[in-house]
Design a protein around this motif. Sequence first.
Motif, PDB file in Angstrom:
ATOM      1  N   PRO A  42       0.882  -1.265   0.024  1.00  0.00           N
ATOM      2  CA  PRO A  42       0.049   0.110  -0.218  1.00  0.00           C
ATOM      3  C   PRO A  42       0.902   1.301  -0.009  1.00  0.00           C
ATOM      4  O   PRO A  42       0.744   2.208   0.636  1.00  0.00           O
ATOM      5  N   GLU A  43       1.861   1.428  -0.769  1.00  0.00           N
ATOM      6  CA  GLU A  43       3.018   2.488  -0.563  1.00  0.00           C
ATOM      7  C   GLU A  43       2.768   3.251  -1.596  1.00  0.00           C
ATOM      8  O   GLU A  43       3.219   4.422  -1.347  1.00  0.00           O
ATOM      9  N   LYS A  44       2.607   2.792  -3.012  1.00  0.00           N
ATOM     10  CA  LYS A  44       2.886   3.897  -4.277  1.00  0.00           C
ATOM     11  C   LYS A  44       1.937   3.530  -5.194  1.00  0.00           C
ATOM     12  O   LYS A  44       1.839   2.321  -5.656  1.00  0.00           O
ATOM     13  N   ILE A  45       1.387   4.478  -5.874  1.00  0.00           N
ATOM     14  CA  ILE A  45       0.795   4.514  -7.178  1.00  0.00           C
ATOM     15  C   ILE A  45       1.444   5.450  -8.361  1.00  0.00           C
ATOM     16  O   ILE A  45       1.437   6.707  -8.012  1.00  0.00           O
ATOM     17  N   VAL A  46       1.737   5.016  -9.411  1.00  0.00           N
ATOM     18  CA  VAL A  46       2.320   5.760 -10.323  1.00  0.00           C
ATOM     19  C   VAL A  46       1.570   5.707 -11.713  1.00  0.00           C
ATOM     20  O   VAL A  46       1.247   4.551 -12.109  1.00  0.00           O
ATOM     21  N   PHE A  47       1.025   6.947 -12.314  1.00  0.00           N
ATOM     22  CA  PHE A  47       0.372   6.726 -13.630  1.00  0.00           C
ATOM     23  C   PHE A  47       0.689   7.881 -14.283  1.00  0.00           C
ATOM     24  O   PHE A  47       1.041   8.944 -14.075  1.00  0.00           O
ATOM     25  N   ASP A  48       0.503   7.816 -15.755  1.00  0.00           N
ATOM     26  CA  ASP A  48       0.992   8.915 -16.670  1.00  0.00           C
ATOM     27  C   ASP A  48      -0.498   9.456 -17.143  1.00  0.00           C
ATOM     28  O   ASP A  48      -1.670   8.629 -17.807  1.00  0.00           O
ATOM     29  N   HIS A  49      -0.739  10.682 -16.879  1.00  0.00           N
ATOM     30  CA  HIS A  49      -2.032  11.336 -17.448  1.00  0.00           C
ATOM     31  C   HIS A  49      -1.777  11.728 -18.914  1.00  0.00           C
ATOM     32  O   HIS A  49      -0.830  12.645 -19.101  1.00  0.00           O
ATOM     33  N   LEU A  50      -2.622  10.962 -19.936  1.00  0.00           N
ATOM     34  CA  LEU A  50      -2.396  11.237 -21.335  1.00  0.00           C
ATOM     35  C   LEU A  50      -3.283  12.105 -21.786  1.00  0.00           C
ATOM     36  O   LEU A  50      -2.910  12.303 -23.294  1.00  0.00           O
ATOM     37  N   SER A  51      -4.524  12.510 -21.367  1.00  0.00           N
ATOM     38  CA  SER A  51      -5.353  13.338 -22.057  1.00  0.00           C
ATOM     39  C   SER A  51      -5.156  14.775 -22.067  1.00  0.00           C
ATOM     40  O   SER A  51      -6.118  15.477 -22.462  1.00  0.00           O
ATOM     41  N   GLY A  52      -3.872  15.441 -21.978  1.00  0.00           N
ATOM     42  CA  GLY A  52      -3.739  16.670 -22.115  1.00  0.00           C
ATOM     43  C   GLY A  52      -4.270  17.483 -20.577  1.00  0.00           C
ATOM     44  O   GLY A  52      -5.528  17.389 -20.439  1.00  0.00           O
ATOM     45  N   PRO A  53      -3.436  18.226 -19.867  1.00  0.00           N
ATOM     46  CA  PRO A  53      -1.932  18.153 -20.321  1.00  0.00           C
ATOM     47  C   PRO A  53      -1.396  16.816 -19.976  1.00  0.00           C
ATOM     48  O   PRO A  53      -1.867  16.240 -18.913  1.00  0.00           O
ATOM     49  N   ILE A  54      -0.181  16.640 -20.422  1.00  0.00           N
ATOM     50  CA  ILE A  54       0.153  15.369 -20.281  1.00  0.00           C
ATOM     51  C   ILE A  54       1.544  15.424 -18.771  1.00  0.00           C
ATOM     52  O   ILE A  54       2.022  16.642 -18.832  1.00  0.00           O
ATOM     53  N   PHE A  55       1.422  14.711 -18.081  1.00  0.00           N
ATOM     54  CA  PHE A  55       2.089  14.665 -16.850  1.00  0.00           C
ATOM     55  C   PHE A  55       2.086  13.239 -16.087  1.00  0.00           C
ATOM     56  O   PHE A  55       1.365  12.392 -16.266  1.00  0.00           O
ATOM     57  N   LYS A  56       3.208  12.951 -15.286  1.00  0.00           N
ATOM     58  CA  LYS A  56       3.266  11.680 -14.621  1.00  0.00           C
ATOM     59  C   LYS A  56       2.882  12.044 -13.266  1.00  0.00           C
ATOM     60  O   LYS A  56       3.294  13.041 -12.669  1.00  0.00           O
ATOM     61  N   VAL A  57       1.984  11.123 -12.427  1.00  0.00           N
ATOM     62  CA  VAL A  57       1.581  11.244 -11.063  1.00  0.00           C
ATOM     63  C   VAL A  57       2.462  10.186 -10.602  1.00  0.00           C
ATOM     64  O   VAL A  57       2.140   8.970 -10.738  1.00  0.00           O
ATOM     65  N   THR A  58       2.874  10.575  -9.226  1.00  0.00           N
ATOM     66  CA  THR A  58       3.654   9.716  -8.368  1.00  0.00           C
ATOM     67  C   THR A  58       2.741  10.007  -6.962  1.00  0.00           C
ATOM     68  O   THR A  58       3.120  11.088  -6.488  1.00  0.00           O
ATOM     69  N   THR A  59       2.101   8.942  -6.408  1.00  0.00           N
ATOM     70  CA  THR A  59       1.530   9.279  -5.147  1.00  0.00           C
ATOM     71  C   THR A  59       2.118   8.208  -4.186  1.00  0.00           C
ATOM     72  O   THR A  59       2.155   6.852  -4.263  1.00  0.00           O
ATOM     73  N   THR A  60       2.604   8.521  -2.886  1.00  0.00           N
ATOM     74  CA  THR A  60       3.208   7.837  -1.906  1.00  0.00           C
ATOM     75  C   THR A  60       2.338   8.004  -0.681  1.00  0.00           C
ATOM     76  O   THR A  60       1.979   9.032  -0.414  1.00  0.00           O
ATOM     77  N   PHE A  61       2.275   6.838  -0.132  1.00  0.00           N
ATOM     78  CA  PHE A  61       1.435   6.585   1.321  1.00  0.00           C
ATOM     79  C   PHE A  61       2.207   6.112   2.590  1.00  0.00           C
ATOM     80  O   PHE A  61       2.938   5.040   2.025  1.00  0.00           O
ATOM     81  N   GLU A  62       2.687   7.046   3.452  1.00  0.00           N
ATOM     82  CA  GLU A  62       3.712   6.902   4.305  1.00  0.00           C
ATOM     83  C   GLU A  62       2.980   6.451   5.574  1.00  0.00           C
ATOM     84  O   GLU A  62       2.194   7.561   5.960  1.00  0.00           O
TER      85      GLU A  62
END
Length: 145
Positions: free
Chosen positions: A80-100
């Motif tokens: 339950p530590e991390k989720i990473v995804f690429d948002h591709l529908s404009g604007p394009i960016f990478k999301v990295t969410t961490t759970f500490e």
Amino acid sequence: MNQDNPKEIVSTRVVNFPREKVFQAWTDPDQLKNWWGPKGFKNTFEVFDQRPGGEWKFTMHGPDGTDYPNRSVFQEIVKPEKIVFDHLSGPIFKVTTTFESMGEKTKLVFRMLFETAEECEQIKVYAVDGNEQNFDRLEELLAKV
């Protein structure tokens, strides 16, 4: 905004819920659709395949009736530590969410990495406040679950 990286927006929040419960709110589409997005937004999920290479297609419905189609592709899920995804529908960016885990609390770090500093600068005008509203909605949902 990340002072160290002008292409990145970083939002952080400590929530008063255990990490497993918080992570589940990010991975259970029935919970996620009820809190994702700024205040007043609703969501319709078409596809939610949360695994590396899996697609997340949904429409955010703004309070003014405007529809915002979204498409992302998951890159990494570490329960339950991390989720990473690429948002591709404009604007394009990478999301990295961490759970500490912090005992019965969880520190969330939500990073949005853009291709250029200029794009980041344009998006941060509404994304910084929107991310805070998103966290508010998450906490409201967790209090009910």
